[in-house]
Write an enzyme that holds these catalytic residues in place. Structure first.
Site, short mmCIF file in Angstrom:
data_model
loop_
_atom_site.label_atom_id
_atom_site.label_comp_id
_atom_site.label_asym_id
_atom_site.label_seq_id
_atom_site.Cartn_x
_atom_site.Cartn_y
_atom_site.Cartn_z
N LEU A 31 69.99 75.72 -5.12
CA LEU A 31 68.87 75.42 -4.24
C LEU A 31 69.18 74.29 -3.26
O LEU A 31 69.89 73.34 -3.59
CB LEU A 31 67.64 75.05 -5.07
CG LEU A 31 67.18 76.11 -6.07
CD1 LEU A 31 65.96 75.63 -6.83
CD2 LEU A 31 66.88 77.43 -5.38
N GLY A 34 66.15 74.29 2.28
CA GLY A 34 65.48 75.51 2.73
C GLY A 34 64.63 76.12 1.63
O GLY A 34 63.47 76.49 1.84
N HIS A 35 65.20 76.23 0.42
CA HIS A 35 64.43 76.74 -0.71
C HIS A 35 63.25 75.83 -1.03
O HIS A 35 62.14 76.30 -1.32
CB HIS A 35 65.32 76.86 -1.95
CG HIS A 35 66.47 77.79 -1.81
ND1 HIS A 35 67.79 77.36 -1.83
CD2 HIS A 35 66.53 79.13 -1.66
CE1 HIS A 35 68.59 78.40 -1.71
NE2 HIS A 35 67.86 79.48 -1.59
N GLY A 150 62.48 83.17 3.80
CA GLY A 150 62.90 82.40 4.96
C GLY A 150 63.22 83.28 6.16
O GLY A 150 63.76 84.39 6.02
N LYS A 152 65.49 82.73 8.21
CA LYS A 152 66.94 82.79 8.43
C LYS A 152 67.49 84.16 8.08
O LYS A 152 68.37 84.68 8.77
CB LYS A 152 67.66 81.71 7.61
CG LYS A 152 69.17 81.65 7.91
CD LYS A 152 69.87 80.60 7.10
CE LYS A 152 70.17 81.08 5.71
NZ LYS A 152 71.25 82.11 5.68
N ASP A 153 67.00 84.76 7.00
CA ASP A 153 67.41 86.11 6.62
C ASP A 153 66.44 87.10 7.25
O ASP A 153 65.66 87.77 6.57
CB ASP A 153 67.43 86.24 5.10
CG ASP A 153 68.46 85.32 4.47
OD1 ASP A 153 69.65 85.45 4.80
OD2 ASP A 153 68.07 84.45 3.68
N VAL A 179 65.02 76.13 7.94
CA VAL A 179 65.25 74.69 7.80
C VAL A 179 66.67 74.40 8.24
O VAL A 179 67.62 75.07 7.84
CB VAL A 179 65.03 74.24 6.35
CG1 VAL A 179 65.32 72.75 6.20
CG2 VAL A 179 63.60 74.53 5.92
N SER A 188 72.04 76.72 3.94
CA SER A 188 72.51 77.91 3.24
C SER A 188 73.32 77.47 2.03
O SER A 188 74.05 76.47 2.09
CB SER A 188 73.39 78.77 4.16
OG SER A 188 74.08 79.77 3.42
#
Length: 542
Positions: A31, A34-35, A150, A152-153, A179, A188
């Site tokens: 983690l 972002g998480h 997120g 991002k994905d 983030v 990441s």
């Protein structure tokens, strides 16, 4: 917090929450911020938070990194507990019916073919089939009202949104903003693979996206112009091995000739052996994709009432004034998060000593602070010190050694080290409801903290306290030697150019020389409650 490994245990726990709002944050562990932003958002909007940690073998190809994907169960456990997670579901592949040894002999969820024509899908055959299979399995097991993913994905997000809609699954998929680090690199787990040099190269992904975004903002909506601008930026970073750079519709993932309403500018590239992805949403409603500092998760959507922000308590003072003991006790009594900032500086000092890094080499020390993953966990009682891990190794006792104590103020005075650690401290404390202690919390880290306290004590009193601590650890150090060390550290702390030790103008001074720890604690708790009475924020349930 419950750490569950079986489907049966998860179902039993979730059954107890009938009538409550349950949120799910699916992760593969290791983690990072972002998480944590997803978890914070989930906790704001839901009664119960479930985090799944599962490195899904079904979404990895034969030559990909499933075997070496970063795993840090101990660190993940500490982060989830500190974040207030209710349940962590961490099954093994066999429990999820995803044992690599069984091959393809299982039921699969197949995403619509139209969503697999662009971006990552052509380069990772079968990847999104594996993602969809496990995510829908998790949604079935947890049956959350809300699930957090997120941005991002982006391709994964679009596929999950489509599957939930098509299959009429009663879960709201909540997209959360990417983030980023200060230079724009998206957080990441695979960033851990990067060397220091590769880490600098990796920032080129965001720069390319940003160049395309700025070109669109300047008035050219054409894919040709946007992509050309991004490629021009990539020429400045030839070490990046581009896999794709595409402009697509955020929902359909089909290529766009021009941005009429919204567009998704997405990139994938290799930095050395590490594949990284990123994207920016081109939308008039989105706003600037990265302000000057790190962008955290977006605030809750309109119509959602967030819990009132609880005040921050900043406790500063010289070494030995009793800050850590009092701060832990205050946090426990008021049910607030306790952040031991001093432990962070001690950790970097200990690592530098262990690795033989010269303590006058500011560049190496700054690099060490930037690259080290620190995980903190509050003690189980107000008397237990903060547990801390550096890159997965617990160093709770090691950082309390006399050698670390001797040199920590020297390391803490390095501007780059302070900058890196202050960034993390602000990230943790930005939502309020925390007690932070150190030497510049109220003057530099959180100058807007609602309650600032500065603890003082004479050198003699502080030396005696330190001697008692060391004796409890089986170490015998003469009192006069401790006095000399404390006086020397006071001088360094108060005379350093960066964030010198001094009370904030609006700090409340408390002399602890003739006060017990409980008396100091009572004073701060009283001040906090008086603050709540004046400002009327969240009610305290103690």
């Amino acid at each position: 917090m419950h750490w569950l490994r079986t489907v049966a245990a998860l179902r039993e726990q979730v059954a107890d929450w009938r009538g409550s709002t349950v949120g799910l944050v699916p992760t593969m562990g290791s983690l990072h911020e972002g998480h944590l932003s997803l978890i914070r958002r989930c906790r704001q909007e839901c009664d119960h938070t479930v985090v799944s940690i599962f490195v899904n073998p079904l979404q990895f190809g034969p030559n990909e990194d499933w075997d070496r994907y970063p795993r840090d169960e101990e660190g993940d456990r500490a982060l989830c507990e500190a974040a207030g997670v209710d349940v962590v579901f961490a099954p093994d592949p066999q429990e999820m019916g995803a044992d690599p040894a069984t091959g393809s002999d299982r039921t699969w969820v197949m995403p619509p073919e139209s969503l697999l024509q662009t971006l990552c899908a052509p380069h990772r055959p079968g990847h999104f089939r594996g993602v969809a299979t496990i995510v829908l399995q998790l949604l079935n097991l947890v049956q959350p009202q809300r699930a957090y993913f997120g941005q991002k994905d982006a391709q994964q997000l679009a596929i999950i949104q489509r599957l939930v809609r098509d299959l009429q699954i009663p879960t709201t998929i909540v997209p959360c903003s990417t983030v980023r680090e200060a230079d724009g690199l998206a957080c990441s787990s695979r960033n851990r693979y990067l060397s220091a040099a590769e880490r600098q190269v990796a920032a080129g992904l965001y720069r390319a996206l940003r160049r395309g975004y700025d070109h669109w903002q300047a008035g050219d909506p054409s894919a040709e112009g946007i992509l050309a601008a991004a490629r021009a930026e990539l020429e400045h970073t030839p070490e990046l091995q581009l896999q794709y750079l595409e402009l697509v519709d955020p929902q359909t993932l089909q290529p766009l000739p021009r941005v009429e309403d919204k567009g998704l500018l997405a990139i994938a590239a290799y930095v050395g052996q590490t594949r990284l992805i990123d994207n920016l949403l081109l939308s008039p409603e989105q706003g600037d994709p990265l302000p000057e500092r790190v962008q955290h998760a977006a605030p809750p959507s309109s119509g959602t009432t967030s819990p009132p922000r609880r005040p921050l308590i900043a406790i500063d003072g010289p070494a030995g004034a009793g800050k850590s003991t009092v701060a832990r006790a205050v946090a426990a009594q008021l049910q607030l998060l306790y952040l031991d900032t001093g432990a962070m500086y001690r950790a970097i000092t200990w690592l530098a000593l262990q690795r033989g890094i010269p303590l006058d080499d500011a560049e190496q020390l700054t690099q060490l602070a930037a690259q080290t993953q620190l995980t903190l966990q509050s003690g189980t009682s107000s008397t237990e010190p903060t547990r801390i891990w550096a890159d997965g190794e617990e160093i709770t006792q090691a950082i309390r050694s006399p050698e670390v104590t001797r040199w920590v103020s020297h390391v803490a005075a390095v501007p780059g080290v302070r900058q890196e650690l202050v960034k993390r401290q602000r990230s943790i404390g930005r939502d309020g409801g925390a007690v932070l202690e150190g030497r510049d919390i109220g003057t530099h880290v959180f100058p807007d903290a609602e309650l600032k306290v500065f603890l003082t004590a004479s050198v003699g009193e502080r030396a005696q306290r330190r001697q008692h601590q060391l004796q409890a650890q089986g170490q015998m150090v003469p009192l006069e030697e401790l006095k000399a060390q404390i006086e020397q550290r006071d001088r360094r702390d108060s005379e350093r150019l960066i964030s010198p030790l001094r009370p904030a103008p609006d700090a409340i001074l408390i002399d602890t020389d003739h006060l017990s720890q409980s008396e100091v604690q009572d004073k701060i708790v009283m001040l906090y409650r008086q603050l709540l009475e004046r400002s009327g924020p969240a009610r305290l349930d103690q």
